[in-house]
Design a protein around this motif. Structure first.
Motif, mmCIF file in Angstrom:
data_model
loop_
_atom_site.group_PDB
_atom_site.id
_atom_site.type_symbol
_atom_site.label_atom_id
_atom_site.label_comp_id
_atom_site.label_asym_id
_atom_site.label_seq_id
_atom_site.Cartn_x
_atom_site.Cartn_y
_atom_site.Cartn_z
ATOM 1 N N LYS A 14 -1.852 7.888 -5.544
ATOM 2 C CA LYS A 14 -2.939 8.499 -5.121
ATOM 3 C C LYS A 14 -4.137 9.512 -5.957
ATOM 4 C CE LYS A 14 -4.905 11.263 -0.871
ATOM 5 N NZ LYS A 14 -6.364 11.089 -1.880
ATOM 6 N N ALA A 60 -5.027 -0.854 -2.490
ATOM 7 C CA ALA A 60 -6.001 -0.641 -0.753
ATOM 8 C C ALA A 60 -5.108 -2.115 -0.255
ATOM 9 C CB ALA A 60 -7.280 -0.087 -0.279
ATOM 10 N N THR A 63 -1.190 -1.789 -1.378
ATOM 11 C CA THR A 63 0.077 -0.321 -0.983
ATOM 12 C C THR A 63 -0.609 -0.015 0.753
ATOM 13 O OG1 THR A 63 -1.820 1.513 -1.526
ATOM 14 C CG2 THR A 63 0.291 0.303 -2.743
ATOM 15 N N LYS A 64 -1.877 -0.805 1.611
ATOM 16 C CA LYS A 64 -1.922 -0.424 2.140
ATOM 17 C C LYS A 64 -2.704 -1.011 3.739
ATOM 18 C CE LYS A 64 -4.416 3.780 0.406
ATOM 19 N NZ LYS A 64 -5.189 4.722 0.493
ATOM 20 N N ALA A 69 -7.611 -4.255 3.863
ATOM 21 C CA ALA A 69 -7.098 -2.643 2.908
ATOM 22 C C ALA A 69 -8.069 -2.633 2.434
ATOM 23 C CB ALA A 69 -6.242 -1.924 3.356
#
Length: 119
Positions: A14, A60, A63-64, A69
């Protein structure tokens, strides 16, 4: 211990993404975006302001939640991504966009697609 390691890795990722979104000098040449740049340096060199946002979108995607995402991230940085689609830059970016699509990371091929996908 494994949970703690995963938490630290996520926090580091992050921080890296946050720094990349700022568009620091290395956002085009380091990490995943640096690897992408090696495939199409002319594309990213023409749009350095989009390197950080590209890193955010790639993170994104991975991982999202995949494409939805990534689309959210692309729309968040729509003005930066539009550089890739300008008539003077697109010829240098088309192969990269097509290569990304072959991995399931679909980016718009035109400003009209970008705008339609970000409503």
């Amino acid at each position: 211990a494994l949970c703690m390691l995963n938490a630290l890795q996520m926090k580091a990722a992050k921080l890296e993404v946050d720094a990349a979104a700022e568009g620091g000098p290395s956002s085009c040449t380091s990490g995943l975006v640096g690897q992408v740049r090696s495939f199409a340096p002319g594309c990213l060199d023409a749009c350095p302001q989009a390197c950080g946002p590209l890193g955010v979108a790639m993170n994104a995607y991975m991982t999202k939640g995949g494409q939805p995402a990534a689309r959210t991230a692309v729309c968040q940085y729509k003005s930066q991504f539009s550089c890739f689609l300008s008539s003077s830059v697109w010829p240098q970016c088309e192969a990269l966009v097509n290569k990304a699509a072959s991995f399931g990371f679909k980016l718009p091929h035109s400003t009209a697609q970008l705008n339609a996908g970000c409503r």
